[in-house]
Design an enzyme around this catalytic site. Structure first.
Site, PDB file in Angstrom:
ATOM      1  N   GLU A   1       0.512 -10.116   8.949  1.00 30.51           N
ATOM      2  CA  GLU A   1       0.146  -8.714   9.160  1.00 30.51           C
ATOM      3  C   GLU A   1       1.202  -7.936   9.947  1.00 30.51           C
ATOM      4  O   GLU A   1       1.137  -6.698  10.031  1.00 30.51           O
ATOM      5  CB  GLU A   1      -1.203  -8.625   9.893  1.00 30.51           C
TER       6      GLU A   1
ATOM      7  N   HIS B   1       1.875 -14.682  11.276  1.00 31.80           N
ATOM      8  CA  HIS B   1       1.485 -13.272  11.390  1.00 31.80           C
ATOM      9  C   HIS B   1       1.948 -12.470  10.182  1.00 31.80           C
ATOM     10  O   HIS B   1       2.824 -11.597  10.294  1.00 31.80           O
ATOM     11  CB  HIS B   1       2.080 -12.669  12.657  1.00 31.80           C
TER      12      HIS B   1
ATOM     13  N   CYS C   1      -3.207 -16.995  13.659  1.00 36.22           N
ATOM     14  CA  CYS C   1      -2.388 -17.573  14.737  1.00 36.22           C
ATOM     15  C   CYS C   1      -3.247 -18.305  15.775  1.00 36.22           C
ATOM     16  O   CYS C   1      -3.845 -19.325  15.458  1.00 36.22           O
ATOM     17  CB  CYS C   1      -1.495 -16.510  15.357  1.00 36.22           C
TER      18      CYS C   1
END
Length: 302
Positions: free
Chosen positions: A237, A235, A142
């Site tokens: 994750e 993102h 990001c």
């Protein structure tokens, strides 16, 4: 194989409950094996949540991984205790003499600022320059991806009319690259940002290769032609509830924020969101560790 983490790190017990093989440092030193050494520059405000998210992914591969967390010395974190940072984190000055097989640079909620106005930008540029000789492969997430594109390739960011916020469908633009081996032709990924980067500038840079993009959210995965830098503008994750947490946080602050796109069932914030990107997240991290770290790093750093 396990990830090796400090014995008292709060994420350790949560990882064990998820049946992720975690080995503490005492046991790891007794094994005759060359582990991968990964350093994570954690710029996210809620550091413990990010620790858990990234450790969960690094622990789901056949490789043994030693993890070191780093924070910036030139910025004081407000959402984590000083005790936590002093116990589990290091600074650049303390590790700059070392070599690492891989590095992760996380996002940060500072994209509204020009890069040079970030109070730790000078430290960031020193760290990013250091990675050229001291790290085999760097995964940028990001804002970390935008910072890398700007610092290494001179590609800036621009402000969006409104926040790009939700779960977007992305399509692969290059199926031949090992980073996306095993990916479906289209996949979902969470995005949460007020700025973006230019598709045209990246496409026209001979040093970069765009791997995936979205009609609605733009460029998502970029890799440098020398495979040193990997940039992820979203993102993957994130947990299932992370976007909901951000949405409710902004509402509590009185921020005029739209409901995340394609996220809540029936676009109803009262319903529990589902994780529709988990498998590709694990693929991305395992491919990175295997093809760009393990198979590329020297057995003995000189």
């Amino acid at each position: 194989m396990p990830i090796n983490v400090p014995k008292q790190l709060p994420a350790t017990e949560l990882l064990k409950k998820e049946k992720i093989f975690v080995m503490d440092e005492e046991r790891a030193t007794g094994q005759d094996i060359r582990p991968m050494n990964i350093i994570i520059l954690n710029l996210m405000p809620e550091k413990e949540k990010t620790e858990l998210q990234l450790l969960r992914l690094l622990g789901n591969t056949p490789l043994q991984v030693n993890v070191t967390f780093m924070n910036t010395a030139s910025h004081e974190s407000k959402n984590v205790s000083k005790t936590h940072l002093d116990t589990f984190y290091t600074t650049f000055e303390e590790i700059k003499h070392r070599k690492y097989d891989g590095m992760i640079i996380t996002g940060a909620p500072i994209e509204h600022l020009p890069f040079e106005d970030v109070n730790y930008w000078d430290e960031m540029t020193k760290i990013m320059d250091w990675t050229k000789t001291n790290v085999t492969s760097v995964l940028h997430i990001c804002w970390g991806a935008q910072a890398a594109l700007y610092h290494h390739y001179g590609i800036g960011k621009y402000e969006l009319p409104q926040k790009c916020f939700g779960v977007f469908t992305h399509r692969l633009s290059d199926l031949t690259v090992n980073l996306v081996r095993g990916f479906n032709d289209v996949f979902n990924a969470p995005v949460s940002r007020y700025t973006s980067v230019s598709y045209g500038e990246i496409k026209n840079d001979s040093r970069l290769n765009i791997l995936s993009l979205s009609d609605d959210a733009g460029v998502f995965l970029v890799i440098s032609k020398d495979e040193k830098h990997i940039m992820v503008t979203g993102h993957l994750e994130y947990d299932a509830t992370t976007l909901a947490d951000e949405y409710n946080r902004d509402l509590d602050k009185g921020i005029d924020i739209e409901v995340p796109v394609n996220y809540f069932p029936n676009d109803d914030p009262s319903e529990e969101p589902l994780n529709t990107w988990r498998s590709h997240t694990h693929l991305l991290f395992s491919n990175w560790l295997n093809y760009y770290v393990y198979q590329e790093t020297p057995y003995e750093w000189e």
